[in-house]
Design a protein around this motif. Structure first.
Motif, PDB file in Angstrom:
ATOM      1  N   UNK A  62      -6.083   7.367   7.489  1.00 34.20           N
ATOM      2  CA  UNK A  62      -7.074   8.152   8.222  1.00 34.20           C
ATOM      3  C   UNK A  62      -7.799   9.055   7.237  1.00 34.20           C
ATOM      4  N   UNK A  63      -9.120   9.077   7.328  1.00 34.23           N
ATOM      5  CA  UNK A  63      -9.916   9.990   6.511  1.00 34.23           C
ATOM      6  C   UNK A  63     -10.505  11.043   7.438  1.00 34.23           C
ATOM      7  N   UNK A  64     -10.279  12.310   7.133  1.00 35.06           N
ATOM      8  CA  UNK A  64     -10.842  13.408   7.909  1.00 35.06           C
ATOM      9  C   UNK A  64     -11.815  14.167   7.017  1.00 35.06           C
ATOM     10  N   UNK A  65     -13.100  14.080   7.357  1.00 29.15           N
ATOM     11  CA  UNK A  65     -14.146  14.774   6.599  1.00 29.15           C
ATOM     12  C   UNK A  65     -14.048  16.268   6.882  1.00 29.15           C
ATOM     13  N   UNK A 103       0.833  -1.211   0.000  1.00 26.27           N
ATOM     14  CA  UNK A 103       0.000   0.000   0.000  1.00 26.27           C
ATOM     15  C   UNK A 103       0.862   1.252   0.000  1.00 26.27           C
ATOM     16  N   UNK A 104       0.271   2.363  -0.369  1.00 28.95           N
ATOM     17  CA  UNK A 104       0.913   3.667  -0.207  1.00 28.95           C
ATOM     18  C   UNK A 104       1.174   3.851   1.291  1.00 28.95           C
ATOM     19  N   UNK A 105       2.333   4.404   1.642  1.00 30.70           N
ATOM     20  CA  UNK A 105       2.690   4.504   3.064  1.00 30.70           C
ATOM     21  C   UNK A 105       2.743   5.942   3.582  1.00 30.70           C
ATOM     22  N   UNK A 106       2.638   6.917   2.703  1.00 28.57           N
ATOM     23  CA  UNK A 106       2.697   8.313   3.148  1.00 28.57           C
ATOM     24  C   UNK A 106       2.065   9.193   2.087  1.00 28.57           C
ATOM     25  N   UNK A 107       1.568  10.349   2.504  1.00 32.29           N
ATOM     26  CA  UNK A 107       0.990  11.317   1.581  1.00 32.29           C
ATOM     27  C   UNK A 107      -0.488  11.503   1.823  1.00 32.29           C
ATOM     28  N   UNK A 108      -1.073  12.456   1.106  1.00 32.55           N
ATOM     29  CA  UNK A 108      -2.482  12.790   1.298  1.00 32.55           C
ATOM     30  C   UNK A 108      -3.191  12.998  -0.034  1.00 32.55           C
ATOM     31  N   UNK A 109      -4.447  12.536  -0.066  1.00 34.64           N
ATOM     32  CA  UNK A 109      -5.339  12.764  -1.193  1.00 34.64           C
ATOM     33  C   UNK A 109      -6.531  13.586  -0.727  1.00 34.64           C
ATOM     34  N   UNK A 110      -6.944  14.556  -1.531  1.00 31.77           N
ATOM     35  CA  UNK A 110      -8.194  15.276  -1.298  1.00 31.77           C
ATOM     36  C   UNK A 110      -9.269  14.499  -2.049  1.00 31.77           C
ATOM     37  N   UNK A 111     -10.301  14.034  -1.332  1.00 34.62           N
ATOM     38  CA  UNK A 111     -11.391  13.272  -1.927  1.00 34.62           C
ATOM     39  C   UNK A 111     -12.646  14.125  -1.954  1.00 34.62           C
ATOM     40  N   UNK A 112     -13.195  14.335  -3.148  1.00 33.86           N
ATOM     41  CA  UNK A 112     -14.395  15.143  -3.312  1.00 33.86           C
ATOM     42  C   UNK A 112     -15.418  14.341  -4.106  1.00 33.86           C
ATOM     43  N   UNK A 113     -16.607  14.179  -3.533  1.00 37.38           N
ATOM     44  CA  UNK A 113     -17.638  13.418  -4.217  1.00 37.38           C
ATOM     45  C   UNK A 113     -18.994  13.620  -3.591  1.00 37.38           C
ATOM     46  N   UNK A 114     -19.906  12.740  -3.919  1.00 37.37           N
ATOM     47  CA  UNK A 114     -21.276  12.831  -3.425  1.00 37.37           C
ATOM     48  C   UNK A 114     -21.339  12.741  -1.907  1.00 37.37           C
ATOM     49  N   UNK A 115     -20.505  11.894  -1.324  1.00 42.09           N
ATOM     50  CA  UNK A 115     -20.490  11.692   0.129  1.00 42.09           C
ATOM     51  C   UNK A 115     -19.182  12.186   0.736  1.00 42.09           C
ATOM     52  N   UNK A 116     -18.091  11.918   0.064  1.00 43.62           N
ATOM     53  CA  UNK A 116     -16.777  12.264   0.596  1.00 43.62           C
ATOM     54  C   UNK A 116     -16.421  13.716   0.296  1.00 43.62           C
ATOM     55  N   UNK A 117     -15.857  14.359   1.291  1.00 46.84           N
ATOM     56  CA  UNK A 117     -15.392  15.738   1.186  1.00 46.84           C
ATOM     57  C   UNK A 117     -14.337  15.901   2.267  1.00 46.84           C
ATOM     58  N   UNK A 118     -13.121  15.442   1.977  1.00 53.84           N
ATOM     59  CA  UNK A 118     -12.097  15.492   3.008  1.00 53.84           C
ATOM     60  C   UNK A 118     -10.772  14.945   2.524  1.00 53.84           C
ATOM     61  N   UNK A 119      -9.909  14.654   3.497  1.00 57.45           N
ATOM     62  CA  UNK A 119      -8.530  14.251   3.225  1.00 57.45           C
ATOM     63  C   UNK A 119      -8.293  12.823   3.683  1.00 57.45           C
TER      64      UNK A 119
END
Length: 146
Positions: free
Chosen positions: A133-136, A104-120
């Motif tokens: 960890x996902x933070x809405x 798996x990816x071991x470091x870094x951050x993605x911004x997730x934007x969608x119908x339900x998701x809005x966070x990092x």
């Protein structure tokens, strides 16, 4: 080029183009662009997708083994749309680190934007594990097993 390409029973279609953008032979770099991506699941759901990312090899270039290779996804975004028009876009916020030796990816951050998701989505401190960890945007934090 075949029209009947399947992975685990899912039909996969589209075009992937890799472009070598290396400027330093000690750190190979390339862009990967997907256009007209389409995946049909075994239950008939259809997901279309497109996006691009820049990848750089940051370790292991000088050895013949793969196990010490480390890759950094420096920039990129990808958009997926399900047949009911639900959409999710993932954009690299801080570079993603992917070690060849880790699944798996071991470091870094993605911004997730969608119908339900809005966070990092945060992959952590470069530990080789399946935890993120996902933070809405509302401050709610969720532990994720990848």
């Amino acid at each position: 080029r075949g029209n009947n390409y399947y992975i685990n029973g899912r039909k996969v279609e589209g075009t992937i183009v890799y472009e070598n953008t290396t400027t330093d032979v000690n750190n190979p770099q390339w862009n990967r662009t997907i256009t007209n991506g389409k995946t049909t699941t075994t239950s008939g759901d259809i997901y279309t997708h497109f996006g691009t990312r820049t990848v750089k090899q940051i370790a292991g270039v000088s050895t013949l083994t793969l196990v010490d290779n480390i890759y950094e996804i420096t920039t990129g975004n990808h958009t997926i749309t399900k047949n009911n028009n639900a959409t999710l876009t993932a954009t690299v916020v801080t570079p993603l680190i992917k070690k060849y030796a880790c699944p798996h990816v071991s470091q870094g951050q993605l911004d997730l934007q969608g119908s339900i998701l809005d966070g990092i989505l945060d992959y952590g401190d470069n530990t080789c594990d399946n935890i993120a960890t996902y933070t809405h945007s509302n401050g709610q934090v969720y532990n994720i097993s990848l």
